[in-house]
Design a protein around this motif. Structure first.
Motif, PDB file in Angstrom:
ATOM      1  N   UNK A 189       0.849  -1.190   0.000  1.00 52.63           N
ATOM      2  CA  UNK A 189       0.000   0.000   0.000  1.00 52.63           C
ATOM      3  C   UNK A 189       0.882   1.235   0.000  1.00 52.63           C
ATOM      4  N   UNK A 190       0.285   2.364  -0.420  1.00 59.56           N
ATOM      5  CA  UNK A 190       1.071   3.584  -0.514  1.00 59.56           C
ATOM      6  C   UNK A 190       0.221   4.757  -0.050  1.00 59.56           C
ATOM      7  N   UNK A 191       0.835   5.602   0.778  1.00 56.93           N
ATOM      8  CA  UNK A 191       0.178   6.863   1.118  1.00 56.93           C
ATOM      9  C   UNK A 191       1.169   7.982   0.848  1.00 56.93           C
ATOM     10  N   UNK A 192       0.794   8.910  -0.035  1.00 56.36           N
ATOM     11  CA  UNK A 192       1.717   9.977  -0.418  1.00 56.36           C
ATOM     12  C   UNK A 192       1.395  11.267   0.328  1.00 56.36           C
ATOM     13  N   UNK A 193       2.314  12.229   0.186  1.00 57.22           N
ATOM     14  CA  UNK A 193       2.171  13.563   0.768  1.00 57.22           C
ATOM     15  C   UNK A 193       1.970  13.523   2.277  1.00 57.22           C
ATOM     16  N   UNK A 194       2.557  12.610   2.933  1.00 55.40           N
ATOM     17  CA  UNK A 194       2.576  12.607   4.406  1.00 55.40           C
ATOM     18  C   UNK A 194       4.028  12.564   4.850  1.00 55.40           C
ATOM     19  N   UNK A 195       4.388  13.415   5.782  1.00 53.01           N
ATOM     20  CA  UNK A 195       5.786  13.566   6.167  1.00 53.01           C
ATOM     21  C   UNK A 195       5.978  13.118   7.614  1.00 53.01           C
TER      22      UNK A 195
END
Lengths: 830, 634
Positions: free
Chosen positions: A281-287
């Motif tokens: 799974x991938x979650x983008x724009x989280x730092x």
């Protein structure tokens, strides 16, 4: 006629009776053995290992290799223990300095005419250790899908790396002894490209079937090369994976640091699809540290892998650095990727000589800068960028200014850049990296006019989202501190790899880290003691190759695959021929490149790729890892050979027999095959031919084996202590006969070149010794196996162990086992 | 005399066919040496020339022309001796045969012109026996060699041949016979080392269905065919010795093993064996004594490694000639698993002499406490080279200076190579060394060797060691690693030294390799191969150091390490050398001293050969300061 000197020097009792026992002392140990047994046999009874290459327990001694020499009190000469009978009261020393020095000399002599290599140097040089000769073989045969499967055992992204890799593998390629190295990188790009589109919809090309879901979950922070690679291998092991990415899209430096003319984005997308299709799974724009914390992850996941990358640029540390128009290359390239555009000055200077500097200057050209100058403080030779890229940049109109370093950025009243003051350098003494240190030349300052300065002098990781209190300690190079072998941080659940551990390095190193960290996480999730794993791996890496082999049998397979084999550089020599240079990569013309972000390297045509792959010399030995000569070479530290430069034989290999392969250049004339074929098999296929230095074991008149009475039993290959005789895999074990259709014409019996068919009353297949051979899985490999660890020791451990014990290899063998071997020798094998 | 003795004597008498020997002993004979060297130089053509000339003159019934065994004077062949005058002519060619027939055979006078002249005094020597070379020898094995036709059994029988065998068969006690052999201390050239007789005894005592005797004619070292020469010269004596030894040990069958390269030895032995069978000397009933013994001639591998008995047995059994490491029995290695005694041809050829003349006579043949004789090839830079039989215990000085006549030309003696390519180079100061097993062992030479080579001071010892090793390393059977690979690597180091590429640690490397070759191989070939190198390193180390460190060859013989120049005082400017130089490196104006361009010179030595004024000189070293007369040289 005198007696031979050896037997004359030692008084041997000849009482004509074989009965009774004798007592002797070997290395201070009292030993009792049967009368007539040799010192070697007596020593093996008490687990004293005397090295020997030509000894074959089933046969009478040959005393040819002379490695089994020992010191016997009262004898001025060193005596070969394999043929010297143990005598009453004998005092034997098997490991004195004199013995060791002599053995080492003999090994040096043997290796000085052993035209062979143990390991392929390309594979040793590659951080991921991809199996290069094997996948080249697939390319040469046009089997690209299986080639990709093979490659993905060690590297998930062949199409991407085929475009961006700095190719450490090509540097040591032995093909360049005669001409150019094999273009390994282009070839695996070609191979991957052939499969890329098909794979999008069709079957995934995986090295192994993914394991069933383990129920464990791993969080990966950073979807760059390291994180993606870790995700790939963790999914193969059946662990759930979720990637957290700070940028809007995955890829890390692949996307935000490498321009699309080197790595087209569609290729990247397609290749990364493998990871998503495997179920990551991938979650983008989280730092990390902003949108979530390490604690959040640890609460939800069983382990965390930090692949944070190194996105923070290093400062130049000179006045004027904060001026308008000074930008870091990473920001410059990232902005272009994010927004699709970036501001470029008219006259651009790029500071630095690495890959990023090249990417920045060539991007500037494409974005319309009138004049682009690269300023680098050392000379061209020291530039970290691949020489190809430097050449290409120059073709595109980039100007190089070498041996010059920035002193100050010059600005106008509005703090905008107008130029940069430089100072000439000269090269001084070499520094820690081996490159010559640049030394400023006093008073050589000058000014380069420009309106934009792009700095590309290295990056470091941004570790703001982590803290030492969380167990993530930092090194003094501003990187994450991890265990050298397991990539584990102080928090046992947190692992890290890639640029955030290495500092800004290459993609292939990051991928290697991701892979090894994934294996390490797998071991952790399955409950292995990680400190033990780390300690073992460190030992294995440091210890000589062979002691590690004998130990690895005890290892968990998960640990075994993490243990990199130290490359074996026994000092040998070769003479290769077959010159025909590999084709060059077709490229866009420099003129076309100046305005266009299209891919420069167009890819090899298929015919060229297949030819290029077939140029591989297969310069490794099928016996690597099972070779006695190699083992003793390492044990006696023959790593540089005084006898180099002398004559070396180069004889053609004999692949004419379908099952038994002979490579005389690896032969050490131990005569084991000669003797076993004569005394055990009765076929007498071999004998030594020639005299003096040119003596070599051969078949009569060099005829193919099937013409000299060979029964294809494989005993010669089994007994060969090196890789001089090896066996091909046999796919079929036997042919069946459909008796309902057979009309007993006997044609097949007539024509069989191996005499394998026999006319009997019931007209059956007479199948000499094959059922027994079929049991010896050791020789039935799906291909010429290269990696003793993964292929021999994990899949084949029981068989290998049996085989090794039979050959006296496993030093920890119990006395029972050792004496079993001796009994065989005494009683004779039918 | 018992009737058995009579039967044997009668059989011996009936074996002799006196008619076959046309001319009685001591009568008019022309003896042409049939040794390997003389026949190679055309001995057979000389026999034909004599026969033709005698037939032409119609006196061929008065003279017998015999191709005899070796006379030993191999350096002056072909040698012809005219009996009963005893006059000998060296270097005879078919062209001078009519003159010899005319003057010596017909008129009984000596052809002064053709006589041997001492190179120093110019004094002519007419009789072979007057030559120190001949006088200093003591002939046991070769006693009959120069007077018999080896192809004629009757020649041998006429001189008492097979009488020793007959007496042994008559007296019939093998144990006593072995005692005799033991007491004689038989260990002549190439013979068994001490303990030979004990091997006989063990073989005798062994219980077996068959026992064998092996006679070896393998060279003691490459290029020293002593035993083959014995077989060529006195084949019947070898067979008689073999038969006596077989009787002593109880063997019923024997093999003479001759390397295939020695064709003449094989032919002579086969002929001799056929003659013996024909005359009842070999076969089911030897000399009607009831004892059965037969013998075959085996054409074997032409390799020196067969000097090792185990290798020889392997070869006889049909395998590759490789020394075997399986344990040997006290009688030596077995042939076909039967007790076997193996001896060299020279040793066996001495046995009939010992039996006939007694132990005391044999012992007296030696000098000092040493017994018997030793056969040697005397080679190298001596005036008289050849096959000699010298008293055991003679000094090197006696052999080199008395027999050999000292160094040839105006050269000095630098070294004596004892044992050829498997031997040691001793410095000239060892001239008083006695050729006895003990003294030889003390200087690191084995008891068995086949040649003495006088090395003159124009020889580079490094290059000598190199060429000897080049010879012996080809002979390795390839079994033992230090011999197969070590000798080759040693050779490569030596090649590099003589070509001026030597490295500082090469001497240590050579010593290490040499010692390991000597200590780590199974047979004497492997250990012997290193001996020339180790001995030159021991006694002539300074030459190695000069080659490596100073890049010069002290003997001035290694082309890479010398410089040629022209002595301006001697050079007349004749210009002969200019066209001779293959690279055009000589220049000069007519009648002015010429100059060699050192940079271009290939050091071939052609100019030196052609110069009539001895003006071309060789300097040791690569480029010494050679001042050219007009300053043009470098």
């Amino acid at each position: 006629m005198s007696l031979t000197r050896e037997t004359a020097d030692v008084h041997v009792e000849h009482d004509g009776t074989a009965g009774g026992t004798v007592s002797l002392t070997i290395d201070g140990q009292a030993v009792t053995c049967r009368r007539g047994e040799t010192i070697l046999e007596a020593a093996r009874q008490v687990d004293i290992h005397i090295p020997t290459l030509c000894h074959e327990p089933r046969l009478p001694a040959a005393a040819a290799c002379r490695l089994c020499i020992v010191e016997v009190e009262g004898s001025p000469k060193l005596l070969p223990s394999c043929s010297t009978p143990a005598a009453e009261g004998m005092v034997v020393k098997t490991e004195t300095e004199r013995v060791r020095v002599t053995r080492k000399l003999y090994l040096e002599l043997l290796l000085s005419d052993h035209d062979s290599f143990c390991t392929p140097p390309c594979r040793d040089a590659c951080p991921t250790h991809i199996k290069i000769p094997q996948f080249l073989d697939y390319i040469a045969h046009g089997d690209y899908a299986n080639g990709v499967r093979k490659l993905r055992e060690d590297l998930p992204f062949p199409a991407v790396l085929g475009r961006v890799c700095p190719r450490p593998c090509e540097e040591p390629c032995r093909r360049q002894l005669v001409e150019h190295p094999i273009t390994i990188c282009w070839l695996h790009r070609f191979m991957a490209d052939q499969c890329l589109d098909d794979e999008q919809l069709g079957e995934l090309l995986l090295p192994v079937e993914p394991a069933p879901e383990s129920g464990r979950r791993v969080a990966i922070v950073g979807a760059g090369p390291a994180g993606l690679s870790a995700a790939f291998y963790l999914r193969l092991e059946g662990h759930g994976v979720k990637l957290f990415e700070a940028m809007p899209k995955p890829g890390g430096m692949l996307r935000y640091g490498i321009p699309s003319y080197r790595l087209p984005r569609d290729v990247l997308e397609k290749e990364l699809n493998v990871v998503w299709r495997l179920g990551a799974e991938l979650q983008c724009s989280v730092r990390l540290g902003v949108d979530f914390s390490l604690e959040d992850l640890l609460a939800e996941y069983d382990a965390v892998f930090l692949g944070l990358g190194a996105f923070n640029s290093n400062d130049m540390g000179i006045p004027g650095e904060d001026a308008d128009g000074v930008v870091s290359a990473i920001d410059f390239l990232g902005e272009l990727e994010l927004t699709g555009d970036v501001h470029v000055g008219r006259k651009v200077t790029v500071i630095g000589g690495g890959f990023t500097a090249m990417d920045a200057c060539r991007t500037s050209v494409r974005k319309g800068a009138d004049e682009v100058t690269v300023l680098y403080r050392r000379s061209r030779k020291e530039m970290p960028a691949h020489h190809n890229e430097v050449d290409e940049a120059e073709e595109e109109g980039v100007r190089l200014e070498l041996l010059t370093a920035p002193v100050r950025v010059l600005t106008d009243d509005s703090n905008a850049v107008v130029g940069i003051e430089m100072q000439r350098m000269e090269l001084g003494e070499p520094d820690a990296s081996g490159r010559r240190r640049p030394v400023p030349i006093e008073g050589s300052d000058y000014v380069v006019e420009c309106d934009q300065v792009i700095t590309a002098i290295g990056q470091h990781p941004n570790l703001d989202g982590t803290a030492p209190e969380q167990g993530v300690h930092r090194t003094r190079w501003r990187t994450v501190e991890v265990d050298e072998w397991t990539y584990q941080t102080k928090d046992p659940r947190v692992f890290a790899g890639g640029d955030c551990v290495l500092g800004a390095q290459t993609v292939v190193q990051a991928v290697a880290h991701g892979k090894k960290a994934a294996w390490s996480i797998d071991a952790f999730l399955r409950g292995d003691d990680m400190s033990e794993v780390s300690r073992t791996l460190a030992e294995l890496r440091a210890a000589p190759f062979y002691s590690s082999i004998s130990r690895k049998a005890d290892l968990d397979p998960r640990v075994a695959r993490m243990a990199e084999i130290p490359p074996v550089f026994l000092d040998m020599t070769t003479d290769v021929s077959r010159p025909s240079p590999p084709a060059d990569m077709p490229k866009l013309s420099p003129a076309a490149r100046r305005t266009d972000f299209g891919q420069i390297e167009l890819g090899l045509p298929e015919a060229e790729a297949r030819r290029g792959a077939s140029l591989c010399l297969d310069c490794y030995c099928p016996a690597n890892g099972t070779c006695d000569l190699q083992r003793y070479g390492i044990e006696y530290e023959v790593f540089s050979n005084r006898f180099h430069g002398g004559t070396v034989h180069s004889r053609p290999a004999d692949f004419r027999h379908d099952f038994i392969m002979r490579e005389p250049d690896r032969c050490i004339n131990c005569m084991r095959c000669v003797r076993i074929c004569r005394h055990e098999v009765g076929a007498s296929c071999y004998d030594a031919m020639g005299r003096g230095f040119d003596t070599i074991v051969a078949t009569p008149d060099d005829l193919p084996l099937q013409m000299v009475g060979c029964v294809s039993c494989g005993k010669c290959a089994e007994t060969c202590p090196t890789g001089a005789i090896t066996t091909n895999p046999r796919v079929l074990e036997s042919y069946g006969l459909d008796e309902s259709r057979c009309m007993f014409c006997g044609e097949c019996v007539e024509v069989c070149p191996y005499d394998a068919l026999e006319q009997t009353e019931v007209f059956e297949l007479a199948d000499f010794d094959r059922p027994r051979l079929a049991r010896q899985r050791l020789y039935e490999r799906p291909e010429r196996a290269l990696d003793p660890l993964r292929e021999r020791l994990t899949d084949l451990v029981p068989h290998v162990l049996d085989s090794l014990k039979g050959r006296g290899w496993v030093w920890g063998a119990t006395g029972d086992e050792a004496s079993d071997g001796c009994d065989d020798g005494e009683g004779g094998v039918d | 005399m018992t009737s058995r003795a009579d039967t044997i004597q009668a059989a011996l008498r009936s074996a002799f066919h006196p008619d076959a020997v046309a001319v009685r002993e001591g009568e008019s004979e022309v003896r042409v040496c049939g040794g390997a060297s003389c026949s190679g130089l055309g001995g057979r053509a000389i026999v034909d020339a004599f026969n033709d000339e005698l037939s032409r003159r119609g006196i061929h019934y008065d003279w017998r022309v015999v191709e005899t065994g070796c006379h030993g004077l191999c350096g002056h062949g072909p040698v012809v001796v005219v009996e009963p005058l005893g006059v000998f002519y060296p270097g005879v060619t078919p062209g001078v045969v009519p003159e010899i027939v005319e003057t010596t055979l017909v008129a009984g006078r000596i052809v002064e012109r053709l006589l041997y002249a001492d190179p120093e005094s110019g004094q002519k020597v007419a009789r072979l026996k007057d030559l120190a070379f001949h006088e200093g020898q003591r002939r046991v094995v070769m006693a009959l060699s120069e007077e018999m036709d080896p192809t004629c059994i009757d020649d041998y029988l006429a001189r008492g041949g097979y009488r020793a065998l007959a007496s042994v068969l008559t007296e019939g006690d093998p144990e006593t016979l072995i005692d005799v052999v033991a007491a004689s201390g038989l260990h002549g050239g190439g013979g068994p080392a001490a303990g030979g007789a004990s091997r006989w005894r063990h073989a005798r005592a062994a219980v077996a269905d068959a026992k064998y005797l092996v006679c070896s004619a393998v060279d003691a070292e490459p290029g020293a065919p002593v035993d083959a020469s014995v077989a060529v010269s006195v084949p019947h004596q070898v067979i008689e010795g073999a038969a006596i030894a077989a009787y002593a040990v109880g063997a019923s069958y024997g093999v003479v093993y001759v390397p295939s390269g020695h064709r003449r030895a094989i032919e002579r032995l086969e002929l001799a064996r056929a003659q013996c069978r024909d005359r009842g000397i070999l076969g089911a009933d030897v000399l009607a004594s009831g004892w059965r013994f037969d013998l075959d001639v085996a054409e074997g591998d032409d390799v020196v490694v067969c000097r090792d008995a185990t290798a020889l047995m392997a070869s006889l059994e049909g395998h590759r000639a490789v020394p075997q490491s399986t344990a040997t029995t006290p009688s030596g290695p077995c042939l076909w698993d039967r007790p076997t005694v193996s001896e060299s041809a020279a040793t066996l050829a001495a046995v009939p002499w010992i039996v006939a003349n007694g132990v005391a006579a044999y012992a007296a043949a030696g000098e000092g406490s040493a017994h018997g004789t030793r056969m040697l090839m005397l080679l190298g830079g001596v005036r008289h080279a050849g096959l000699v039989e010298v008293p055991e215990g003679a000094t090197l000085r006696e052999v080199i200076e008395r027999l050999g006549g000292g160094p040839r030309g105006d050269r000095g003696l630098k070294s004596i190579l004892v044992g050829g390519a498997l031997g040691s180079c001793l410095p000239a100061s060892f001239l008083d060394l006695h050729l006895s097993a003990e003294e030889l062992r003390a200087v690191g030479v084995g008891p068995e060797f086949g040649s003495l080579v006088a090395v003159d001071d124009g020889t580079c010892m490094v290059d000598l060691a190199r060429s000897l090793l080049a010879h012996s390393q080809r002979e390795s059977c390839g079994k033992c690693v230090p011999c197969r690979l070590g000798t080759r690597r040693m050779l490569e180091v030596l090649e590099r030294i003589v070509s001026g590429q030597g490295r500082e640690d090469d001497i240590d490397l050579l010593e290490e390799l040499g010692q390991h070759c000597a200590a780590g191989t199974q047979c004497d070939l492997g250990s012997g191969a290193a001996d020339p190198v180790l001995s030159t390193l021991r006694f002539f180390r300074d030459e190695y150091e000069a080659h490596i460190l100073e890049k010069r060859c002290p003997a001035g013989s290694c082309p890479a390490l010398v410089t040629f120049s022209i002595d301006a005082e001697r050079c007349t400017g004749c210009g002969d050398c200019v066209p001779t130089c293959p690279v055009g490196a000589i220049e000069g104006r007519p009648d002015q001293p010429h100059v060699i361009d050192i940079g271009g010179c290939r050091r071939c030595g052609a100019c030196r050969e052609v110069c009539r004024f001895d003006a071309v000189t060789v300097h040791s070293g690569i480029a010494p300061a050679v001042a050219a007369p007009d300053g043009r040289g470098r």
